[in-house]
Design an enzyme around this catalytic site. Structure first.
Site, PDB file in Angstrom:
ATOM      1  N   LYS A  35       0.841  -1.203   0.000  1.00  0.00           N
ATOM      2  CA  LYS A  35       0.000   0.000   0.000  1.00  0.00           C
ATOM      3  C   LYS A  35       0.879   1.258   0.000  1.00  0.00           C
ATOM      4  CE  LYS A  35      -4.275   0.965   2.487  1.00  0.00           C
ATOM      5  NZ  LYS A  35      -4.904   0.811   3.804  1.00  0.00           N
ATOM      6  N   GLY A 260     -26.157   1.583   5.120  1.00  0.00           N
ATOM      7  CA  GLY A 260     -25.033   0.646   5.150  1.00  0.00           C
ATOM      8  C   GLY A 260     -23.736   1.389   5.359  1.00  0.00           C
ATOM      9  N   CYS A 263     -19.670   2.550   8.764  1.00  0.00           N
ATOM     10  CA  CYS A 263     -19.799   3.288  10.027  1.00  0.00           C
ATOM     11  C   CYS A 263     -21.127   3.087  10.753  1.00  0.00           C
ATOM     12  CB  CYS A 263     -19.576   4.766   9.765  1.00  0.00           C
ATOM     13  SG  CYS A 263     -18.016   5.061   8.934  1.00  0.00           S
TER      14      CYS A 263
HETATM   15  C1  UGA Z   1     -21.064   8.473   8.039  1.00  0.00           C
HETATM   16  C2  UGA Z   1     -21.356   9.853   8.639  1.00  0.00           C
HETATM   17  O1  UGA Z   1     -22.283  10.562   7.803  1.00  0.00           O
HETATM   18  C3  UGA Z   1     -20.060  10.678   8.769  1.00  0.00           C
HETATM   19  O2  UGA Z   1     -20.345  11.904   9.419  1.00  0.00           O
HETATM   20  C4  UGA Z   1     -19.071   9.879   9.608  1.00  0.00           C
HETATM   21  O3  UGA Z   1     -17.831  10.559   9.733  1.00  0.00           O
HETATM   22  C5  UGA Z   1     -18.819   8.536   8.948  1.00  0.00           C
HETATM   23  O4  UGA Z   1     -20.073   7.828   8.842  1.00  0.00           O
HETATM   24  C6  UGA Z   1     -17.861   7.767   9.815  1.00  0.00           C
HETATM   25  O5  UGA Z   1     -18.180   7.489  10.979  1.00  0.00           O
HETATM   26  O6  UGA Z   1     -16.706   7.560   9.401  1.00  0.00           O
HETATM   27  P1  UGA Z   1     -20.667   7.494   5.562  1.00  0.00           P
HETATM   28  O7  UGA Z   1     -20.734   6.147   6.203  1.00  0.00           O
HETATM   29  O8  UGA Z   1     -19.572   7.785   4.610  1.00  0.00           O
HETATM   30  O9  UGA Z   1     -20.587   8.647   6.697  1.00  0.00           O
HETATM   31  O10 UGA Z   1     -22.006   7.681   4.753  1.00  0.00           O
HETATM   32  P2  UGA Z   1     -23.339   8.560   4.859  1.00  0.00           P
HETATM   33  O11 UGA Z   1     -23.349   9.540   3.776  1.00  0.00           O
HETATM   34  O12 UGA Z   1     -23.566   9.044   6.218  1.00  0.00           O
HETATM   35  O13 UGA Z   1     -24.429   7.422   4.526  1.00  0.00           O
HETATM   36  C7  UGA Z   1     -24.614   6.291   5.363  1.00  0.00           C
HETATM   37  C8  UGA Z   1     -25.809   5.494   4.902  1.00  0.00           C
HETATM   38  O14 UGA Z   1     -27.012   6.219   5.116  1.00  0.00           O
HETATM   39  C9  UGA Z   1     -25.790   5.163   3.412  1.00  0.00           C
HETATM   40  O15 UGA Z   1     -26.247   3.840   3.215  1.00  0.00           O
HETATM   41  C10 UGA Z   1     -26.746   6.176   2.797  1.00  0.00           C
HETATM   42  O16 UGA Z   1     -27.325   5.754   1.595  1.00  0.00           O
HETATM   43  C11 UGA Z   1     -27.776   6.275   3.909  1.00  0.00           C
HETATM   44  N1  UGA Z   1     -28.568   7.528   3.888  1.00  0.00           N
HETATM   45  C12 UGA Z   1     -27.980   8.723   4.154  1.00  0.00           C
HETATM   46  C13 UGA Z   1     -29.922   7.460   3.621  1.00  0.00           C
HETATM   47  O17 UGA Z   1     -30.494   6.378   3.378  1.00  0.00           O
HETATM   48  N2  UGA Z   1     -30.652   8.604   3.649  1.00  0.00           N
HETATM   49  C14 UGA Z   1     -30.102   9.800   3.925  1.00  0.00           C
HETATM   50  O18 UGA Z   1     -30.848  10.821   3.936  1.00  0.00           O
HETATM   51  C15 UGA Z   1     -28.722   9.870   4.166  1.00  0.00           C
END
Ligand code: UGA
Length: 432
Positions: A35, A260, A263
């Site tokens: 990596k 999903g 996180c």
């Molecule tokens: C999430 C958090 O949003 C970040 O703030 C955090 O830093 C990160 O986890 C982490 O702990 O590292 P992430 O997992 O990249 O970020 O993705 P998100 O954009 O939050 O989406 C998570 C899930 O929720 C996805 O499956 C997405 O499709 C879903 N989602 C999100 C919805 O179904 N509806 C929404 O309105 C928003």
């Protein structure tokens, strides 16, 4: 400032690169030799818009380095960020902290002058106390300070989230460390980020509480969408109507498939498990976990209804299989539950994802990867829009799909039902 990032996974790499971009000398360390060799050649291990350009720019101007030599990297740095993985334990719901504690042991044998040691990985509350204990075995209290500084980056939006965060949370009671950290983040604070200094335990818990709350918001709107489907009400109207109340806020109120990623599923389980350990019942979060786990079966039931119970030999196309758009990450994607279930019932799956073929489906019987949208949907009986990539937002289905009786199940509500109706397309969505 001289910074060492330990772990070049999502958090470590993105944060390290962004810290170098705001003027710091950063070394990103990883024990994975391949990596690190690749990173030195500009080969990025993850898909993240804008990251490659930033790596190349800062590597060229020498502010960003990559190394496998942990001891040397620690001794040359003032600030050490721990960014290694904290996956769910194999036999339980808590976080597996073995990588964190191994790193703490390595750090303690490399300290000869004052270091600020910061957890950026998501770690259960009191982990900072444990790290401090491990280091204290060998190093005087005067030579180090353990701080919590959780990250709030979203995959696919990570560079923007780093550069324009709503807040920076720094958990420490040590004034000296707080001043250094405030200084480190001053370019972001001057652009409007709020700087929050609290206790170390409070910072650790803030991270879990934030992710659990966002997961709750999504689950709330997903369950309401189920009700909307029965009432002929459009869930989008509810999201807008609710979200405009500033106390609620409109973001993370988009109904869709089960949430999903690496996180939310992991962190909701971990915070519930921490609460159990401290004999507190986080019943709301537990029911969010359960509701989300049931969501894929619920959506599969809708697929059966849409196909009138006839799944065998039906050609079903998935547009997007990752857990959301703008990432190549398959971790806890609801497709990993839905596709195998449909195959079991005799469906023939075709999929297209802008980030390419997925190892999870390679050599799986009756799952085929198509190289572009047209060939993916051409012969479909049912098209499932699983992620919200821009690439999927203006497809001329009528022109491309040969089977005139095809149906669409838009799990992200990206198309307007009226337009679909006008085109006489059999269109199904979420909560409307
Ligand atoms: C999430 C958090 O949003 C970040 O703030 C955090 O830093 C990160 O986890 C982490 O702990 O590292 P992430 O997992 O990249 O970020 O993705 P998100 O954009 O939050 O989406 C998570 C899930 O929720 C996805 O499956 C997405 O499709 C879903 N989602 C999100 C919805 O179904 N509806 C929404 O309105 C928003």
């Amino acid at each position: 400032m001289k910074i060492c990032m330990i772990g070049t996974g999502y958090v470590g790499l993105v944060s390290g690169v962004c810290f170098s971009d705001i003027g710091n000398d950063v070394v990103c360390v990883d024990r994975d030799i391949k990596k690190i060799e690749n990173l030195k050649k500009g080969i990025i291990p993850i898909y993240e818009p804008g990251l490659e350009e930033l790596v190349l720019k800062n590597y060229k101007n020498n502010r960003l380095k990559f190394s496998t030599n942990l001891k040397e990297s620690i001794s040359k740095s003032d600030i050490i960020f721990i960014c290694v993985g904290t996956p769910t334990k194999k036999n339980g719901n808590g976080a597996d902290l073995s990588q964190i504690f191994n790193v703490a042991q390595e750090i303690r044998s490399s300290i000869s002058k004052f270091k600020i040691i910061i957890t950026k990985s998501t770690v259960p509350v009191t982990t900072g106390d444990e790290i401090e204990k491990i280091i204290l075995h060998k190093v005087s209290k005067k030579l180090f300070s353990v701080v919590s500084n959780p990250e709030f980056l979203r995959e696919g939006e990570a560079i923007r989230d780093f550069t324009y965060p709503d807040r920076v949370v720094v958990g420490t009671n040590d004034k000296k460390s707080n001043t250094v950290l405030k200084n480190l983040y001053s370019p972001l604070i001057s652009k409007g980020a709020k700087y929050v200094n609290c206790s170390r335990r409070a910072a650790e818990l803030t991270k879990y509480a934030s992710n659990a709350f966002l997961a709750t918001k999504i689950t709330f709107i997903n369950e309401l969408a189920n009700l909307c489907e029965k009432l002929d009400v459009n869930i989008e109207d509810i999201s807008i109507g609710m979200g405009l109340d500033k106390r609620i806020g409109g973001r993370f109120l988009r109904a869709g498939p089960a949430y999903g990623g690496s996180c939310f599923p992991k962190d909701t389980k971990a915070i519930a498990s921490t609460a159990d350990k401290f004999k507190t019942n986080l019943s709301i979060i537990k029911s969010v976990i359960k509701s989300n786990e049931n969501r894929s079966s619920l959506l599969l039931k809708r697929v059966f209804d849409i196909l009138k119970g006839k799944i065998k030999n039906k050609k079903i196309c998935f547009l997007g299989v990752t857990f959301k758009a703008n990432t190549d990450d398959m971790r806890d994607s609801s497709c990993l539950t839905m596709i195998p279930s449909l195959i079991k019932k005799g469906a023939l799956i075709n999929y297209f994802d802008p980030t390419g073929e997925k190892k999870e489906f390679k050599n799986k019987k009756n799952v085929n990867f198509s190289k572009n949208i047209n060939s993916a949907i051409k012969n479909s009986d049912l098209i499932i829009i699983h992620t919200e990539w821009n690439d999927f937002k203006s497809i001329n289905f009528k022109k491309i799909v040969q089977n005139k009786k095809f149906r669409i199940f838009d799990m992200r509500n990206i198309y307007a039902p009226k337009k679909m109706k006008d085109q006489k397309i059999k269109y199904f969505a979420i909560g409307r």
